[in-house]
Write a protein that holds these residues in place. Structure first.
Motif, PDB file in Angstrom:
ATOM      1  N   GLY A  57     -24.139  29.414  10.603  1.00 25.63           N
ATOM      2  CA  GLY A  57     -22.780  29.031  10.975  1.00 25.63           C
ATOM      3  C   GLY A  57     -22.112  28.196   9.904  1.00 25.63           C
ATOM      4  N   HIS A  58     -20.939  28.648   9.436  1.00 24.60           N
ATOM      5  CA  HIS A  58     -20.212  27.927   8.392  1.00 24.60           C
ATOM      6  C   HIS A  58     -18.722  28.077   8.613  1.00 24.60           C
ATOM      7  CE1 HIS A  58     -19.389  31.853   6.536  1.00 24.60           C
ATOM      8  NE2 HIS A  58     -20.661  32.140   6.754  1.00 24.60           N
ATOM      9  N   LEU A  59     -17.911  27.294   7.906  1.00 27.21           N
ATOM     10  CA  LEU A  59     -16.468  27.423   7.999  1.00 27.21           C
ATOM     11  C   LEU A  59     -16.064  28.842   7.602  1.00 27.21           C
ATOM     12  CD1 LEU A  59     -16.679  24.288   8.095  1.00 27.21           C
ATOM     13  CD2 LEU A  59     -14.556  24.224   6.782  1.00 27.21           C
ATOM     14  N   LEU A 138     -18.984  19.401   8.162  1.00 26.74           N
ATOM     15  CA  LEU A 138     -19.179  20.383   9.217  1.00 26.74           C
ATOM     16  C   LEU A 138     -19.041  19.765  10.604  1.00 26.74           C
ATOM     17  CD1 LEU A 138     -20.055  23.411   9.681  1.00 26.74           C
ATOM     18  CD2 LEU A 138     -22.375  22.517   9.936  1.00 26.74           C
ATOM     19  N   ALA A 139     -19.586  18.563  10.792  1.00 28.16           N
ATOM     20  CA  ALA A 139     -19.548  17.923  12.107  1.00 28.16           C
ATOM     21  C   ALA A 139     -18.113  17.653  12.545  1.00 28.16           C
ATOM     22  CB  ALA A 139     -20.356  16.633  12.086  1.00 28.16           C
ATOM     23  N   TRP A 141     -15.426  19.256  11.602  1.00 31.72           N
ATOM     24  CA  TRP A 141     -14.811  20.551  11.889  1.00 31.72           C
ATOM     25  C   TRP A 141     -15.169  21.004  13.298  1.00 31.72           C
ATOM     26  CZ3 TRP A 141     -11.350  23.569   9.340  1.00 31.72           C
ATOM     27  CH2 TRP A 141     -11.261  24.913   9.712  1.00 31.72           C
ATOM     28  N   GLN A 142     -16.444  20.864  13.670  1.00 34.41           N
ATOM     29  CA  GLN A 142     -16.887  21.294  14.994  1.00 34.41           C
ATOM     30  C   GLN A 142     -16.354  20.382  16.094  1.00 34.41           C
ATOM     31  OE1 GLN A 142     -21.206  21.684  13.687  1.00 34.41           O
ATOM     32  NE2 GLN A 142     -21.020  23.505  14.987  1.00 34.41           N
ATOM     33  N   ARG A 143     -16.294  19.074  15.839  1.00 34.83           N
ATOM     34  CA  ARG A 143     -15.751  18.150  16.835  1.00 34.83           C
ATOM     35  C   ARG A 143     -14.298  18.490  17.176  1.00 34.83           C
ATOM     36  NH1 ARG A 143     -18.320  14.017  13.893  1.00 34.83           N
ATOM     37  NH2 ARG A 143     -16.329  13.430  12.933  1.00 34.83           N
ATOM     38  N   GLY A 145     -13.127  21.358  17.396  1.00 32.52           N
ATOM     39  CA  GLY A 145     -13.082  22.602  18.140  1.00 32.52           C
ATOM     40  C   GLY A 145     -12.776  23.833  17.314  1.00 32.52           C
ATOM     41  N   HIS A 146     -12.912  23.733  15.995  1.00 34.33           N
ATOM     42  CA  HIS A 146     -12.621  24.884  15.148  1.00 34.33           C
ATOM     43  C   HIS A 146     -13.838  25.801  15.065  1.00 34.33           C
ATOM     44  CE1 HIS A 146      -8.815  23.217  14.096  1.00 34.33           C
ATOM     45  NE2 HIS A 146      -9.343  22.137  13.562  1.00 34.33           N
ATOM     46  N   PRO A 147     -13.618  27.099  14.877  1.00 35.31           N
ATOM     47  CA  PRO A 147     -14.723  28.058  14.921  1.00 35.31           C
ATOM     48  C   PRO A 147     -15.556  28.059  13.640  1.00 35.31           C
ATOM     49  CG  PRO A 147     -12.685  29.181  14.387  1.00 35.31           C
ATOM     50  CD  PRO A 147     -12.303  27.761  14.694  1.00 35.31           C
ATOM     51  N   LEU A 148     -16.772  28.557  13.776  1.00 32.89           N
ATOM     52  CA  LEU A 148     -17.643  28.851  12.651  1.00 32.89           C
ATOM     53  C   LEU A 148     -17.846  30.358  12.591  1.00 32.89           C
ATOM     54  CD1 LEU A 148     -20.461  26.152  13.074  1.00 32.89           C
ATOM     55  CD2 LEU A 148     -18.350  25.986  11.735  1.00 32.89           C
TER      56      LEU A 148
END
Length: 291
Positions: A57-59, A138-139, A141-143, A145-148
């Motif tokens: 999982g990545h941007l 990465l953290a 970005w995920q917090r 709510g953006h997708p990977l």
């Protein structure tokens, strides 16, 4: 996102909201046009599963960068664990990542920028003017709510030309001199600085005259960079201001780049000692201080 305009902090860091909007608009916020090149520098000391983490999982659109093989030359006792790559080798890698002349680049990782900062520093060293660290990585970005996305991304080859010399550097002699004439910061953990433990290098301790400034102190609890006022106070308390020459080293020139970036966010230019402790401690003729 406007690349190298705005405050010193904006030249170094981009927040998640700004990057997400920029990617959604395809770079239309930027007067030069074009979305930034995204580089995923997933690496931690003692781990070798960076690519596997990236593929899980990545941007969206991010290209994996291998720190050991693309952001460093082969290790040696004489040069340290992560010597600077040659201009030719780095140019080949950067073109493979899709970096073009005039590209904007955003780099990130999963450890608060501590490995991605190596790519940030090298890109600037080799003449790429617009490079930013994703604040919180990465953290963050995920917090938000953006997708990977999973799998690997292969970019269209770039045409960037690597021209070394864009950032100040120190060799061992320069680091020794700066410890007496300016401020030399040691970005490793405090217990390594004091010589209580040394997990990877042949001697424990630090460069005589250096000041302990662990890289982790640059970050807030959520992995983003601390506010400018806090970082200014931290570095001023260590004697590192824009009024004196400042240099930074760590174990092998990786996390020290993070400290160079943190200093840059508050307007302090610092030289990197790429060989760092892994080079210094391999030379029995060099003095070692403890405590």
């Amino acid at each position: 996102m406007t690349g190298l305009s705005g405050s010193a902090r904006d030249e170094v860091l981009v927040d998640v909201a700004t990057l997400a909007a920029d990617l959604q608009l395809g770079g239309l916020q930027d007067p030069l046009g074009g979305a930034p090149v995204l580089l995923d520098v997933r690496w931690e000391l003692g781990r070798s599963d960076g690519r596997e983490q990236y593929e899980a999982g990545h941007l969206p659109g991010a290209v994996f960068v291998d720190l050991e093989t693309e952001l460093a030359a082969p290790p040696s006792a004489a040069e340290g664990r992560h010597p600077l790559p040659s201009a030719g080798a780095f140019q080949e890698a950067a073109r493979r990542w899709g970096v073009r002349t005039g590209s904007r680049v955003v780099v990130y990782d999963a450890v608060g920028g501590m490995s991605a900062a190596r790519a940030w520093w090298l890109l600037r060293w080799f003449g790429v003017a617009s490079v930013q660290l994703l604040d919180g990585g990465l953290a963050a970005w995920q917090r938000a709510g953006h997708p990977l996305e999973a799998g690997s991304v292969e970019s269209e080859p770039g045409d960037v030309v690597a021209r070394p010399g864009g950032m100040p550097v120190l060799d061992a002699e320069g680091a020794a001199a700066l410890a007496g004439d300016g401020v030399l910061l040691d970005a490793r953990a405090a217990e390594r600085f004091r010589g209580e433990v040394e997990p990877v290098d042949p001697q424990a301790g630090h460069v005589p005259g250096a000041v302990s400034a662990p890289t982790a102190g640059n970050l807030a609890d959520d992995g983003t960079f601390r506010p400018a006022a806090e970082l200014s106070e931290r570095f001023a308390g260590l004697g590192a201001t824009d009024q004196v020459p400042v240099g930074v080293y760590c174990g092998s020139g990786v996390t020290a780049a993070h400290e160079v970036a943190a200093l840059a966010t508050v307007g302090v230019t610092a030289a990197l000692y790429p060989g760092s402790w892994s080079q210094w401690s391999n030379d029995p003729a060099r003095p070692v201080a403890t405590a």
